[in-house]
Design an enzyme around this catalytic site. Sequence first.
Site, PDB file in Angstrom:
ATOM      1  N   HIS A   1       0.823  -1.201   0.000  1.00 13.75           N
ATOM      2  CA  HIS A   1       0.000   0.000   0.000  1.00 13.75           C
ATOM      3  C   HIS A   1       0.861   1.256   0.000  1.00 13.75           C
ATOM      4  O   HIS A   1       0.447   2.302  -0.514  1.00 13.75           O
ATOM      5  CB  HIS A   1      -0.931  -0.008   1.210  1.00 13.75           C
ATOM      6  CG  HIS A   1      -2.129  -0.886   1.011  1.00 13.75           C
ATOM      7  ND1 HIS A   1      -2.679  -1.640   2.016  1.00 13.75           N
ATOM      8  CD2 HIS A   1      -2.877  -1.130  -0.080  1.00 13.75           C
ATOM      9  CE1 HIS A   1      -3.723  -2.312   1.543  1.00 13.75           C
ATOM     10  NE2 HIS A   1      -3.855  -2.019   0.283  1.00 13.75           N
TER      11      HIS A   1
ATOM     12  N   GLU B   1     -12.969 -15.348 -22.544  1.00 14.44           N
ATOM     13  CA  GLU B   1     -11.569 -15.705 -22.317  1.00 14.44           C
ATOM     14  C   GLU B   1     -11.306 -17.178 -22.588  1.00 14.44           C
ATOM     15  O   GLU B   1     -10.188 -17.651 -22.425  1.00 14.44           O
ATOM     16  CB  GLU B   1     -11.162 -15.343 -20.883  1.00 14.44           C
ATOM     17  CG  GLU B   1     -12.084 -15.910 -19.825  1.00 14.44           C
ATOM     18  CD  GLU B   1     -11.817 -15.336 -18.446  1.00 14.44           C
ATOM     19  OE1 GLU B   1     -10.671 -14.927 -18.177  1.00 14.44           O
ATOM     20  OE2 GLU B   1     -12.761 -15.297 -17.632  1.00 14.44           O
TER      21      GLU B   1
ATOM     22  N   ASP C   1      -5.936 -14.610 -20.764  1.00 12.75           N
ATOM     23  CA  ASP C   1      -6.307 -16.024 -20.701  1.00 12.75           C
ATOM     24  C   ASP C   1      -6.717 -16.556 -22.070  1.00 12.75           C
ATOM     25  O   ASP C   1      -6.439 -17.713 -22.398  1.00 12.75           O
ATOM     26  CB  ASP C   1      -7.458 -16.236 -19.706  1.00 12.75           C
ATOM     27  CG  ASP C   1      -6.940 -16.559 -18.307  1.00 12.75           C
ATOM     28  OD1 ASP C   1      -5.767 -16.971 -18.196  1.00 12.75           O
ATOM     29  OD2 ASP C   1      -7.699 -16.404 -17.341  1.00 12.75           O
TER      30      ASP C   1
END
Length: 553
Positions: free
Chosen positions: A188, A430, A454
Amino acid sequence: MITLHGRGVYGGIAMGNLFFHRRRRPVIGKSQVQNTELQLARFWKAHQKAIVQLKDIYKNAVPEVGRSSAMIFHTHQMILEDMGFTDAVIRIITEEKVNAEYAVMKTSQNLAGIFEAMEDPYMRARASDMKDVAKRILEILTNQPTQIELPDYPVILAADDLVPSETVQLDKSKVLAFVTMGGSPLSHTAILARNMDIPAVISVGNQLQECHDGATVIVDGFQGEVFLNPTPAIIERLTEKKKKFLAKRKALQEQVGKENITLDGQTVRIAANIGNASHVHTALQNDADGIGLFRSEFLYLENDHFPSEEQQLEVYRSVLESMGSHKVVIRTMDIGADKQAPYFHLPQEENPAMGYRAIRICLSQPEIFRTQLRALYRASAFGNLAILFPMITSMEEIRAVKQLVSQVKEELKQEKIPYSSQVELGIMIETPAAALISDQLAKEVDFFSIGTNDLTQYLLAIDRQNAMLERFYLPRHPAVLRTIDLVTQNAHKNGIWVGICGELGGDLELTETFLALGIDELSVSPSLVLPLRKKVRETNVKQIRTQALAKFR
């Protein structure tokens, strides 16, 4: 001159004097106690004070980094309130009869160790959040706050690492760049550095020492390099590089507010892909038309239990409110394959990319799916939501999904909970199966989003996680482009829109091809929005259509 090599997490070049943050760490010892009730009371008092502090930090961070990025501190509050954390501290105090400081430190080390041992790099990066939360409580318990005190002039800040609360509370006008010995590009802190528009290089290792404090330094956030006491030649080269970068950024900034329209009048939406609620601010900074792919699985990956409906609602709502009237496409959880959450107890598989994942989990465990759908529809009352379902391969699957959606909407109606009636439903294209029956699937949904990563993997029978096969992974293969062509034609014949949300969407060498095909939306990393807009505005589709399509038709 000394050159340090690390990981650049935000591009840019900065020159200045190094200021090394000398961290004062509270010395935590283990003390046996008789009065465990007193230690529990001390813990709970510090716990409540930490929650108040995090609420204040969140409030102050919103104007600086945006509401979505500030959500990091709401997440920290949830870690504090999580029973897994508090119960562990209480158990150590009562069973081992020890001081509260030691119990908090021990719990933090145990939980951070669990995160650091995980295979998923995003989850490993969550260890720093656990440490930040514990650090806050320990500072309260020991009355030893460790806020970074910067000099009166701008510096390049160096440290062993920086936790999110330290980063966001810094005076931005006094920080030219960050350099850290450790850290993760998925932390973060790295995200906040990007949102604060500060060049940052992390993981430079132990070559960075306190003795370098005050040295002249150049930070190259593009290459992940730090030059201590640079030579005149290095200064000249990087000064020129900085000039070119600023000129290029200025040219791109001129694209802000302009339409995504070609020279001959064709339009296309350019949206942003984000993997976390904290990335919304970056999408807005780069003037994205909306969120074309919000990967909701981070909610599952950063928890050690199934996220509740309320927890999901808060995140979805914050993203939708941040984006205003812009469309936000939220993909339902794509857990499985390379995204593993231990509490799902997924089976070991020889080929997880083709295994028990995404919509297959959702339809097999509808109670998990129903929670997410309820949160999504409740959030839809606060913005322009579209829901995207991954790994669809058949008509039966999408009809089963729509049946669950209908049930959830009816439940909310009966409970008098508001939701939007305008939520679009779409599917990821995909798999070859979905592409080949896209003419039928188009009759069941409102849009397609082509996941080229993908899709390429399955079409070429190549595991994209296998480095040995990298030279065989050809995303511009004619088979991939022909499949995109087929899907686009089938979508438009049935009156629905089609977008590309995989990496190919940001491939500027294919932009002309996608415009020639009539793709309605390109969703890319936030940093690619403006370069892509510039490319679109420089293209005359009528002039290039024949040549662009001849490559694969």
